[in-house]
Design an enzyme around this catalytic site. Sequence first.
Site, short mmCIF file in Angstrom:
data_model
loop_
_atom_site.label_atom_id
_atom_site.label_comp_id
_atom_site.label_asym_id
_atom_site.label_seq_id
_atom_site.Cartn_x
_atom_site.Cartn_y
_atom_site.Cartn_z
N LYS A 79 0.84 -1.20 0.00
CA LYS A 79 0.00 0.00 0.00
C LYS A 79 0.88 1.25 0.00
O LYS A 79 1.92 1.28 0.67
CB LYS A 79 -0.89 -0.05 1.25
CG LYS A 79 -1.96 1.03 1.34
CD LYS A 79 -2.83 0.79 2.58
CE LYS A 79 -3.91 1.84 2.76
NZ LYS A 79 -4.77 1.58 3.93
N SER A 154 -9.68 1.71 3.09
CA SER A 154 -8.86 2.48 2.18
C SER A 154 -7.86 1.64 1.39
O SER A 154 -7.32 2.11 0.38
CB SER A 154 -8.10 3.55 2.96
OG SER A 154 -7.23 2.94 3.91
N SER A 178 -9.70 -0.71 7.27
CA SER A 178 -9.18 -0.56 5.91
C SER A 178 -8.49 -1.77 5.31
O SER A 178 -8.19 -1.77 4.12
CB SER A 178 -8.22 0.63 5.85
OG SER A 178 -8.96 1.81 5.74
N1 GLN Z 1 -12.83 3.80 6.43
C1 GLN Z 1 -12.33 4.18 7.72
C2 GLN Z 1 -11.99 5.64 7.71
O1 GLN Z 1 -12.28 6.27 6.76
C3 GLN Z 1 -11.15 3.34 8.06
C4 GLN Z 1 -9.86 3.87 7.56
C5 GLN Z 1 -8.71 2.98 7.82
O2 GLN Z 1 -8.82 1.90 8.41
N2 GLN Z 1 -7.56 3.44 7.39
O3 GLN Z 1 -11.46 6.18 8.62
#
Ligand code: GLN
Length: 498
Positions: A79, A154, A178
């Site tokens: 990532k 994400s 994420s």
């Molecule tokens: N979707 C969640 C957020 O927007 C989780 C993000 C993540 O785990 N990096 O914060």
Amino acid sequence: MIFSNMTIKKARELMDNNELKSSTLVDYYLDNISKENKDLNAYLSVFSDEARREALETDERLSRGENPGVLAGIPIAVKDNILVRGYNATAGSKILENYVASYDATVVRKLKDAGAIILGKTNLDEFAMGSSCEQSAFGPTKNPRNREYVPGGSSGGSACAVAGEFALAALGSDTGGSIRQPASLCGIVGLKPTYGRVSRSGLIALASSLDQIGPMTKNVYDAALLLSVISGHDVNDATTLPGEKFELNEDMFSGNIEGLKIGLPQEYFIEGIDSRVGQIIEKASKDLEARGAKLYPVSLPHTKYGLATYYIILPSEASANLARFDGIRYGYSVARTEQGRSARTEQGRSANNSSDKNMWDIFIDSRSHGFGDEVRRRIILGTFALSSGYYDAYYNKAQLVRALIRRDFIEAFKKVDVLLTPTSPTLPFKFGEKTDDPLAMYLADVYTVSANLAGIPGISLNAGEVEGLPVGLQLLAANKNEDILVKVANAYEQIYNQ
Ligand code: GLN
């Protein structure tokens, strides 16, 4: 050659028996990337030349009978908020568009030491804020299972890379879901380790008390294997647990879950859940029961405060972490761009001359142009929650509720070994469906954020599909109990594949 059923385990066996070359596998993925990445946008950068060179080197070493490590010749995607020395690390943000990492994240160093080949860096919602990969400054990633749908976020690029045949495995990061949510939406396995299990050194921080790096793979074994490689204490991350390296053992893959206690948290099966998702998860629990596990209803009474608590703590920590992107020390700066000049002239604050900007103008303009909407929204929320006069009402209160959420899990794990829930309340959604409504987007993580608040490990794996769209099952365990997670997940995988 087609390798769609390939796993790390299988590739290892084939390579060790001289039946597969790392360079063949690397070429297969690079070929797929060159054909499809333009449309799917899983990768932001691809290290073709270096990957090919390393694969050939590995093949040579293997043919000489050397052992370059447990991941020798295995192509892995990373990532783009995790640093790989000498390559860009954008975190999906324009503000870091031209930033080149000067060192390897600890996890990357460990992958390289184990012989893995890094294929490239994958797309993500900007600074890992989002659930759909639509918030990346470099365009959205598509779901390879159905390109009209989002891959989740994400870590959407990593999920797409694994599900779409662009890497054998990937690393993601999970701050509120994420890793698990995109794994669920793309039909693969995603594991968020216990907080402190894996070093965060070299991860571009989102919320430091919640962030964990973890594997995204095609099966449970591969996830456990990758975790065993990347876990362990690190002097560069004071939050890593002393001596806590995760090790594989045979019991994890025995498929024997006789007498294991599985809790079904009642709060996860009510409001907001798509009934088709609910049915699949219920069936999965029955399948595990038929294998000898015992099911128990449990209650996690503070679940309903999970999202609200998360969306105070995350923006607060994010606003502090992102303060370093000021247009001076890192990345994008209006002081160095044409855009800065015209933006500033438009606002009438200074003359058409880049040399007479004052420091505050540079901060403000660089951050306004460099960050996207969602990132700015969260910085504002977090700064507000931390401001004097509101700190006690918001941030401190959220920390107190966080303790209650953690306690719910501690109580539950006195009665059961694992908790079983859906990963996501809904099926994968289409592009644009939630982009105008941040709250709807935040709800995508209603089942995943609590594990981060409590610091416990969680895994998502595929449990079925509705109209061709994958549905993920989430298992949660007590702190440091990844072994039980892997055991139950692996048993379920055996049932699912039989
Ligand atoms: N979707 C969640 C957020 O927007 C989780 C993000 C993540 O785990 N990096 O914060």
